[in-house]
Enzyme design. Structure first.
Site, short mmCIF file in Angstrom:
data_model
loop_
_atom_site.label_atom_id
_atom_site.label_comp_id
_atom_site.label_asym_id
_atom_site.label_seq_id
_atom_site.Cartn_x
_atom_site.Cartn_y
_atom_site.Cartn_z
N GLU A 13 8.30 -13.32 13.90
CA GLU A 13 6.97 -12.95 13.41
C GLU A 13 6.33 -14.19 12.78
OE1 GLU A 13 7.60 -9.61 10.76
OE2 GLU A 13 7.60 -8.18 12.41
N HIS A 51 -3.39 -7.37 6.35
CA HIS A 51 -2.73 -7.57 7.64
C HIS A 51 -3.81 -7.86 8.67
CE1 HIS A 51 -0.19 -7.11 11.12
NE2 HIS A 51 0.87 -6.92 10.34
N ARG A 81 -0.09 -14.81 7.58
CA ARG A 81 -1.12 -13.76 7.62
C ARG A 81 -2.43 -14.10 6.93
NH1 ARG A 81 2.62 -8.58 6.52
NH2 ARG A 81 3.70 -8.89 8.49
N HIS A 133 -2.87 -4.38 3.09
CA HIS A 133 -1.55 -4.03 3.61
C HIS A 133 -0.47 -4.04 2.54
CE1 HIS A 133 1.52 -3.76 6.70
NE2 HIS A 133 2.09 -4.89 6.29
N ARG A 144 3.06 -13.07 1.04
CA ARG A 144 4.38 -12.65 1.51
C ARG A 144 4.61 -13.04 2.97
NH1 ARG A 144 6.24 -7.93 4.29
NH2 ARG A 144 4.19 -6.97 4.16
P1 FAD Z 1 7.35 3.07 -0.43
O1 FAD Z 1 8.14 3.03 0.78
O2 FAD Z 1 5.88 3.08 -0.29
O3 FAD Z 1 7.78 4.36 -1.26
C1 FAD Z 1 7.06 4.73 -2.41
C2 FAD Z 1 7.46 6.13 -2.79
O4 FAD Z 1 6.94 6.46 -4.07
C3 FAD Z 1 6.94 7.21 -1.85
O5 FAD Z 1 7.96 8.14 -1.68
C4 FAD Z 1 5.79 7.82 -2.62
O6 FAD Z 1 5.50 9.15 -2.28
C5 FAD Z 1 6.34 7.73 -4.02
N1 FAD Z 1 5.32 7.78 -5.08
C6 FAD Z 1 4.24 7.00 -5.25
N2 FAD Z 1 3.58 7.35 -6.37
C7 FAD Z 1 4.29 8.36 -6.93
C8 FAD Z 1 4.12 9.15 -8.08
N3 FAD Z 1 3.09 8.98 -8.93
N4 FAD Z 1 5.01 10.13 -8.34
C9 FAD Z 1 6.05 10.37 -7.50
N5 FAD Z 1 6.26 9.62 -6.38
C10 FAD Z 1 5.39 8.65 -6.12
N6 FAD Z 1 7.51 -4.61 5.39
C11 FAD Z 1 8.49 -5.26 6.02
O7 FAD Z 1 9.30 -5.94 5.39
N7 FAD Z 1 8.61 -5.14 7.38
C12 FAD Z 1 7.77 -4.40 8.14
O8 FAD Z 1 7.94 -4.31 9.33
C13 FAD Z 1 6.70 -3.73 7.49
N8 FAD Z 1 5.81 -3.01 8.19
C14 FAD Z 1 4.86 -2.29 7.52
C15 FAD Z 1 3.99 -1.47 8.23
C16 FAD Z 1 3.07 -0.67 7.58
C17 FAD Z 1 2.13 0.20 8.35
C18 FAD Z 1 3.02 -0.71 6.16
C19 FAD Z 1 2.03 0.14 5.42
C20 FAD Z 1 3.85 -1.56 5.44
C21 FAD Z 1 4.77 -2.34 6.12
N9 FAD Z 1 5.64 -3.18 5.42
C22 FAD Z 1 6.63 -3.85 6.08
C23 FAD Z 1 5.67 -3.17 3.96
C24 FAD Z 1 6.82 -2.26 3.52
O9 FAD Z 1 6.89 -1.15 4.38
C25 FAD Z 1 6.65 -1.75 2.12
O10 FAD Z 1 6.31 -2.79 1.25
C26 FAD Z 1 7.95 -1.12 1.65
O11 FAD Z 1 8.31 -0.11 2.54
C27 FAD Z 1 7.80 -0.58 0.27
O12 FAD Z 1 8.92 0.18 -0.04
P2 FAD Z 1 8.99 0.91 -1.44
O13 FAD Z 1 10.25 1.67 -1.46
O14 FAD Z 1 8.73 -0.06 -2.51
O15 FAD Z 1 7.73 1.90 -1.43
C1 SIN Z 2 4.31 -5.83 10.96
O1 SIN Z 2 5.09 -5.23 11.69
O2 SIN Z 2 3.43 -6.60 11.35
C2 SIN Z 2 4.43 -5.63 9.50
C3 SIN Z 2 5.46 -6.50 9.00
C4 SIN Z 2 5.32 -6.68 7.53
O3 SIN Z 2 4.41 -6.15 6.88
O4 SIN Z 2 6.15 -7.43 7.00
#
Ligand code: FAD
Ligand code: SIN
Length: 541
Positions: free
Chosen positions: A112, A240, A292, A353, A388
């Site tokens: 990537e 993004h 990005r 993003h 990032r």
């Molecule tokens: P999340 O996975 O967002 O989980 C947060 C949790 O907290 C959820 O369950 C939510 O419901 C809960 N929550 C929020 N507020 C509250 C509240 N007030 N009370 C109770 N629960 C709450 N990163 C990569 O490294 N590689 C990738 O390929 C990639 N692709 C991506 C594609 C997309 C479309 C997106 C949006 C992001 C992508 N990212 C990627 C970024 C990455 O997915 C996220 O940064 C990462 O998953 C965050 O994980 P997390 O556990 O911190 O939060």
């Molecule tokens: C993507 O698949 O382009 C998202 C990857 C990322 O947010 O790190």
């Protein structure tokens, strides 16, 4: 019904679930999550997880690529920890049951933007879904993890909530759990815990266009700010470059825009203007695989020059079979929108993003409040600096939630005494609101203000205007909040406004352009600002 537990985890994405599994080895855990258990940013992650998993790669190059993307603001110590501990955590995920895509019996590593070698571990283009599936399965196998869905954490419990302790100094604050609103009943319960882990993910919903799902309203950032925790580098919002442009949504809120993974460019796709011009070569020698911030700004510039609504991503020169095999989900979703990506260019626009800043934590996920940990997107470990590197987010989440869980074991072992008596939620005198339109309108307003004035390109004047508008919204909403019984939209609006405030405040503090923060008033990156984070803190919680 109030709950008492050893560890409260707020959020069921990769950070919250991974921490829960590790902590359940030695303590009782309650996980609360806003919607259904899988609904999270994690569930939508496509590209994969970056890690050094082949002999052709090295820790040095992964560290170097991360530091380069971070534009001089990464914390090198934390980057080294993340990169070096990454492979073990990937092996943990595999052991927990995550099935990643293989090639000739080995992990199929892809490339990537900003990565000098292929190092992205993935499950086709549905990596996040596979990780969530595996982690939820594992969580379900523990008797001492209680996962409570449809429960929205409102505020953290600290000295602030206990009358006789209210005046204690900020430097000596503790966190003892959270007030949580239960789904249907809207009853607010108190969950008292010795340690609390905020794993609430991102804040993409602060912006009009975002790849983030509806849950990403920045609740964790806002709760921590209100409780007096230190928050850093909020100006660095990653846009993004390639979310699917959906013309039917043109005048509507384009929240939860479908992502066209960077891995598609890693596979050879080329960005073109409407007339076919491959423009990235005019912006960076790495062309379509530049980091990005550079690609998003280039697209923004092309759109401003041409007045068009979108640019195009062209992968039609590659064999259809390979495209469908690599990106089955992107292929089928685009097909639903009437676009055959093997034959037609994909219309794309940038969208908010990822938040690179967040709650300041140390190498064990500890925040500035005792007993409060933060991991995943809501935290600021320092590994992302001003931008990032692709696929470093899932990696950061597993590495630092693992470290936090180890630290929590020690914390509980040395826990001095029991939790003090905490009052229940007080909503006496508050009324039920029948004015939801005020809230939904204000939500749209915040998103529009942030997209127009605090987006990819900023200026002093735009930030000032945004600040004034957001302050008005804050005043109006606080007035309403104080006299209304809580419900989801008013709580989320409150958090969106607080996040908008923090982003604007940090952006105003940074008098230079660096990484994701670009302002026409200070276009240079200044040597003097190297390694200086913008830190904000609510001193009167
Ligand atoms: P999340 O996975 O967002 O989980 C947060 C949790 O907290 C959820 O369950 C939510 O419901 C809960 N929550 C929020 N507020 C509250 C509240 N007030 N009370 C109770 N629960 C709450 N990163 C990569 O490294 N590689 C990738 O390929 C990639 N692709 C991506 C594609 C997309 C479309 C997106 C949006 C992001 C992508 N990212 C990627 C970024 C990455 O997915 C996220 O940064 C990462 O998953 C965050 O994980 P997390 O556990 O911190 O939060
Ligand atoms: C993507 O698949 O382009 C998202 C990857 C990322 O947010 O790190």
């Amino acid at each position: 019904m109030d709950i008492k537990t050893d560890v409260l985890i707020i959020g069921s994405g990769i950070a919250g679930l991974f921490a829960a599994i590790k902590i359940a080895e030695f303590a009782e855990v309650v996980v609360v999550t806003k919607k259904e258990k899988t609904e999270s940013n994690t569930n939508y992650a496509q590209g994969g997880i970056a890690s050094v998993m082949s002999s052709e790669d090295s820790f040095e190059t992964h560290v170097k690529d991360t530091l380069t993307a971070g534009a001089g603001l990464c914390n090198a110590k934390m980057v080294n920890i993340m990169v070096k501990e990454g492979p073990d955590r990937i092996r943990d995920l595999i052991e927990l049951g995550a099935e990643f895509t293989l090639k000739n019996g080995k992990l199929d590593l892809v490339r990537e933007g900003g990565h000098s070698v292929p190092r992205i571990v993935h499950a086709k283009d549905l990596t996040g879904k596979e990780i969530e599936r595996a982690l939820i399965d594992k969580v379900n196998s523990f008797n001492n993890i209680r996962l409570i869905e449809n429960s929205l954490a409102i505020d953290l419990i600290t000295e602030h909530n206990v009358l006789k302790l209210k005046e204690g100094p900020l430097s000596n604050r503790n966190c003892w759990g959270a007030y949580v609103m239960r789904g249907e009943s809207k009853e607010v319960i108190k969950i008292a815990a010795k340690a609390t882990v905020l794993a609430t993910g991102g804040l993409g919903q602060v912006y009009w266009h975002t790849t983030n799902p509806a849950i990403a309203t920045g609740d964790g950032f806002a709760m921590a700010y209100r409780a007096g925790a230190r928050i850093g580098n909020m100006e660095f919002i990653q846009f993004h470059p390639t979310s699917l442009y959906n013309p039917n949504k043109k005048n509507n809120n384009n929240s939860n825009a479908f992502l066209i993974s960077e891995a598609v460019r890693g596979f050879g796709a080329i960005l073109r203007t409407k007339d076919g011009n491959p423009f990235m070569e005019r912006y960076d020698e790495r062309k379509d695989l530049a980091p990005r911030d550079i690609v998003a700004r280039a697209i923004d510039n092309e759109l401003k020059k041409s007045g068009e609504d979108c640019v195009y991503l062209d992968i039609t020169h590659l064999p259809a079979k390979n495209i469908i095999d690599k990106f089955p989900n992107i292929y089928s979703i685009c097909k639903n929108y009437g676009i055959d990506i093997t034959k037609e260019w994909i219309p794309v626009v940038p969208a908010a993003h990822y938040a690179c800043g967040g709650i300041v934590v140390d190498e064990f996920g500890r925040t500035s409040l005792k007993g409060l940990y933060a991991c995943g997107e809501v935290s600021m470990t320092g590994v992302h600096g001003a931008n990032r590197l692709a696929s470093n987010s899932l990696l950061e989440a597993i590495v630092f939630s693992f470290r936090a869980s180890k630290n929590i074991r020690e914390f509980l072992r040395n826990y001095p005494s029991d939790i003090p008596e905490i009052p229940g939620w007080d909503d006496s005198g508050a009324l039920t609101s029948d004015e939801k339109v005020l809230i939904t309108h204000s939500i749209k307003e915040v998103k529009q203000i942030m997209w127009d004035y605090v987006g990819i390109v900023r200026s002093n004047q735009r930030l000032l205007r945004a600040e004034k508008r957001v302050h008005n919204l804050y005043t109006e909403n606080e007035e309403l909040y104080k006299k209304t019984k809580v419900f989801e939209e008013i709580l989320e609006l409150r958090n969106l406004i607080t996040c908008a405030h923090m982003i604007i405040k940090s952006a105003k503090m940074r008098k230079e352009s660096r990484g994701l923060h670009y302002t026409i008033d200070f276009p240079e990156t200044l040597e003097a600002h190297l390694a200086s984070d913008t830190i904000i803190q609510n001193l009167h919680p």
